[in-house]
Design a protein around this motif. Structure first.
Motif, PDB file in Angstrom:
ATOM      1  N   PHE A 148       0.828  -1.202   0.000  1.00 26.45           N
ATOM      2  CA  PHE A 148       0.000   0.000   0.000  1.00 26.45           C
ATOM      3  C   PHE A 148       0.867   1.259   0.000  1.00 26.45           C
ATOM      4  N   TYR A 149       1.850   1.318   0.881  1.00 28.05           N
ATOM      5  CA  TYR A 149       2.639   2.547   0.992  1.00 28.05           C
ATOM      6  C   TYR A 149       3.503   2.806  -0.238  1.00 28.05           C
ATOM      7  N   LEU A 150       4.001   1.775  -0.886  1.00 28.53           N
ATOM      8  CA  LEU A 150       4.720   1.984  -2.155  1.00 28.53           C
ATOM      9  C   LEU A 150       3.758   2.506  -3.222  1.00 28.53           C
ATOM     10  N   THR A 151       2.524   2.007  -3.209  1.00 26.12           N
ATOM     11  CA  THR A 151       1.499   2.513  -4.127  1.00 26.12           C
ATOM     12  C   THR A 151       1.202   3.978  -3.830  1.00 26.12           C
ATOM     13  N   ASN A 152       1.126   4.315  -2.559  1.00 24.77           N
ATOM     14  CA  ASN A 152       0.865   5.702  -2.179  1.00 24.77           C
ATOM     15  C   ASN A 152       2.022   6.609  -2.580  1.00 24.77           C
ATOM     16  N   LEU A 153       3.244   6.147  -2.406  1.00 24.09           N
ATOM     17  CA  LEU A 153       4.405   6.932  -2.836  1.00 24.09           C
ATOM     18  C   LEU A 153       4.340   7.187  -4.336  1.00 24.09           C
ATOM     19  N   LYS A 154       4.004   6.170  -5.102  1.00 23.78           N
ATOM     20  CA  LYS A 154       3.878   6.332  -6.558  1.00 23.78           C
ATOM     21  C   LYS A 154       2.781   7.338  -6.893  1.00 23.78           C
ATOM     22  N   SER A 155       1.650   7.234  -6.208  1.00 20.68           N
ATOM     23  CA  SER A 155       0.539   8.146  -6.454  1.00 20.68           C
ATOM     24  C   SER A 155       0.949   9.592  -6.171  1.00 20.68           C
ATOM     25  N   ILE A 156       1.614   9.813  -5.063  1.00 19.52           N
ATOM     26  CA  ILE A 156       2.022  11.175  -4.695  1.00 19.52           C
ATOM     27  C   ILE A 156       3.095  11.703  -5.635  1.00 19.52           C
ATOM     28  N   ILE A 157       4.102  10.897  -5.918  1.00 17.14           N
ATOM     29  CA  ILE A 157       5.213  11.332  -6.785  1.00 17.14           C
ATOM     30  C   ILE A 157       4.725  11.619  -8.203  1.00 17.14           C
ATOM     31  N   GLU A 158       3.847  10.778  -8.709  1.00 19.01           N
ATOM     32  CA  GLU A 158       3.444  10.898 -10.113  1.00 19.01           C
ATOM     33  C   GLU A 158       2.172  11.696 -10.331  1.00 19.01           C
ATOM     34  N   GLY A 159       1.357  11.871  -9.293  1.00 14.56           N
ATOM     35  CA  GLY A 159       0.103  12.579  -9.535  1.00 14.56           C
ATOM     36  C   GLY A 159      -0.365  13.488  -8.430  1.00 14.56           C
ATOM     37  N   GLY A 160       0.235  13.383  -7.271  1.00 15.42           N
ATOM     38  CA  GLY A 160      -0.117  14.279  -6.190  1.00 15.42           C
ATOM     39  C   GLY A 160      -1.226  13.809  -5.276  1.00 15.42           C
ATOM     40  N   LYS A 161      -1.861  12.683  -5.532  1.00 12.22           N
ATOM     41  CA  LYS A 161      -2.978  12.208  -4.710  1.00 12.22           C
ATOM     42  C   LYS A 161      -2.477  11.329  -3.573  1.00 12.22           C
ATOM     43  N   ASP A 162      -2.807  11.728  -2.328  1.00 13.56           N
ATOM     44  CA  ASP A 162      -2.450  10.956  -1.143  1.00 13.56           C
ATOM     45  C   ASP A 162      -3.586   9.976  -0.860  1.00 13.56           C
ATOM     46  N   LEU A 163      -3.293   8.690  -0.835  1.00 14.87           N
ATOM     47  CA  LEU A 163      -4.301   7.650  -0.662  1.00 14.87           C
ATOM     48  C   LEU A 163      -4.554   7.271   0.796  1.00 14.87           C
ATOM     49  N   ARG A 164      -3.791   7.844   1.709  1.00 14.92           N
ATOM     50  CA  ARG A 164      -3.948   7.505   3.125  1.00 14.92           C
ATOM     51  C   ARG A 164      -5.243   8.082   3.684  1.00 14.92           C
ATOM     52  N   ASN A 165      -5.869   7.325   4.565  1.00 19.15           N
ATOM     53  CA  ASN A 165      -7.016   7.827   5.308  1.00 19.15           C
ATOM     54  C   ASN A 165      -6.473   8.452   6.588  1.00 19.15           C
ATOM     55  N   LYS A 166      -6.638   9.745   6.740  1.00 17.39           N
ATOM     56  CA  LYS A 166      -6.089  10.455   7.893  1.00 17.39           C
ATOM     57  C   LYS A 166      -7.141  10.741   8.959  1.00 17.39           C
ATOM     58  N   ARG A 167      -8.347  10.239   8.777  1.00 16.03           N
ATOM     59  CA  ARG A 167      -9.429  10.500   9.729  1.00 16.03           C
ATOM     60  C   ARG A 167      -9.431   9.457  10.840  1.00 16.03           C
ATOM     61  N   VAL A 168      -9.054   9.871  12.023  1.00 13.12           N
ATOM     62  CA  VAL A 168      -8.983   8.980  13.174  1.00 13.12           C
ATOM     63  C   VAL A 168     -10.346   8.390  13.502  1.00 13.12           C
ATOM     64  N   ASP A 169     -11.432   9.171  13.348  1.00 12.75           N
ATOM     65  CA  ASP A 169     -12.766   8.683  13.704  1.00 12.75           C
ATOM     66  C   ASP A 169     -13.172   7.485  12.865  1.00 12.75           C
ATOM     67  N   LEU A 170     -12.706   7.369  11.640  1.00 12.82           N
ATOM     68  CA  LEU A 170     -13.047   6.215  10.817  1.00 12.82           C
ATOM     69  C   LEU A 170     -12.326   4.956  11.298  1.00 12.82           C
ATOM     70  N   PHE A 171     -11.108   5.098  11.778  1.00 10.64           N
ATOM     71  CA  PHE A 171     -10.366   3.952  12.306  1.00 10.64           C
ATOM     72  C   PHE A 171     -10.984   3.448  13.597  1.00 10.64           C
ATOM     73  N   THR A 172     -11.358   4.348  14.481  1.00 11.38           N
ATOM     74  CA  THR A 172     -11.883   3.940  15.771  1.00 11.38           C
ATOM     75  C   THR A 172     -13.265   3.324  15.664  1.00 11.38           C
ATOM     76  N   SER A 173     -14.007   3.625  14.621  1.00  8.47           N
ATOM     77  CA  SER A 173     -15.348   3.056  14.503  1.00  8.47           C
ATOM     78  C   SER A 173     -15.315   1.570  14.128  1.00  8.47           C
ATOM     79  N   PHE A 174     -14.170   1.072  13.646  1.00 10.84           N
ATOM     80  CA  PHE A 174     -14.074  -0.331  13.252  1.00 10.84           C
ATOM     81  C   PHE A 174     -13.337  -1.170  14.308  1.00 10.84           C
ATOM     82  N   LYS A 175     -12.847  -0.559  15.350  1.00 13.91           N
ATOM     83  CA  LYS A 175     -12.071  -1.298  16.356  1.00 13.91           C
ATOM     84  C   LYS A 175     -12.949  -1.942  17.376  1.00 13.91           C
TER      85      LYS A 175
END
Length: 175
Positions: A148-175
């Motif tokens: 995933f992170y290599l894919t994200n690096l490629k996305s950012i380097i080549e197109g500028g789109k960050d694929l990471r989910n930075k919303r903590v509330d979405l992570f905590t709702s599935f725990k």
């Protein structure tokens, strides 16, 4: 007749202690190296926060290059500061090769090369400890994470789109 349990104890199965991933980028080696070798670079595609410390204990600046023997504390999006990965930079040639300790005492090597008109990253994780519990299996979990992170690096380097989910509330709702 061969006793398989005795055979397995005598023969070490190394298939689950090491993996290698390769990713290609339409970029130059230096840009990819900077994304791996500075705190700001790592935070742009991989980590929420990357703290590196010199041997003397000084924290490196965001744009400052990490060095061999630096120690680090890494923090991920979606987790509080109690979830931290601590390790050490084992090797850094200043141009295209990094090696560092990682989860479970494993070692990650990042080799960046220009081949076939592309910049290639070869990421190797080795010394992965055996684990009977599949949910804790670093071989599988780290391979998924690095993919995933290599894919994200490629996305950012080549197109500028960050694929990471930075919303903590979405992570905590599935725990």
């Amino acid at each position: 007749m061969t006793n398989l349990s005795t055979f397995n104890k005598d023969m070490t199965d190394n298939r689950w202690t090491k993996f290698k991933l390769t990713a290609d980028f339409d970029s130059d080696v230096r840009s990819i190296y900077e994304a791996w070798a500075t705190p700001a670079g790592l935070q742009s595609w991989f980590l929420r926060k990357a703290d590196f410390y010199t041997i003397a204990g000084r924290q490196r600046e965001a744009e400052e290059f990490i060095k061999k023997e630096d120690t680090y504390s890494w923090y991920w999006h979606g987790y509080n500061d109690e979830t931290v990965e601590n390790g050490q930079v084992l090797e850094n040639n200043g141009a295209d090769l990094l090696k560092f300790t990682f989860s479970g005492g494993s070692i990650v090597t990042v080799d960046i090369q220009n081949k076939y008109g592309l910049t290639l990253i070869e990421l190797t994780q080795e010394n992965i400890p055996p684990e009977d519990d599949p949910s804790k299996n670093l071989y599988v979990q780290c391979q998924i994470g690095w993919t995933f992170y290599l894919t994200n690096l490629k996305s950012i380097i080549e197109g500028g789109k960050d694929l990471r989910n930075k919303r903590v509330d979405l992570f905590t709702s599935f725990k």
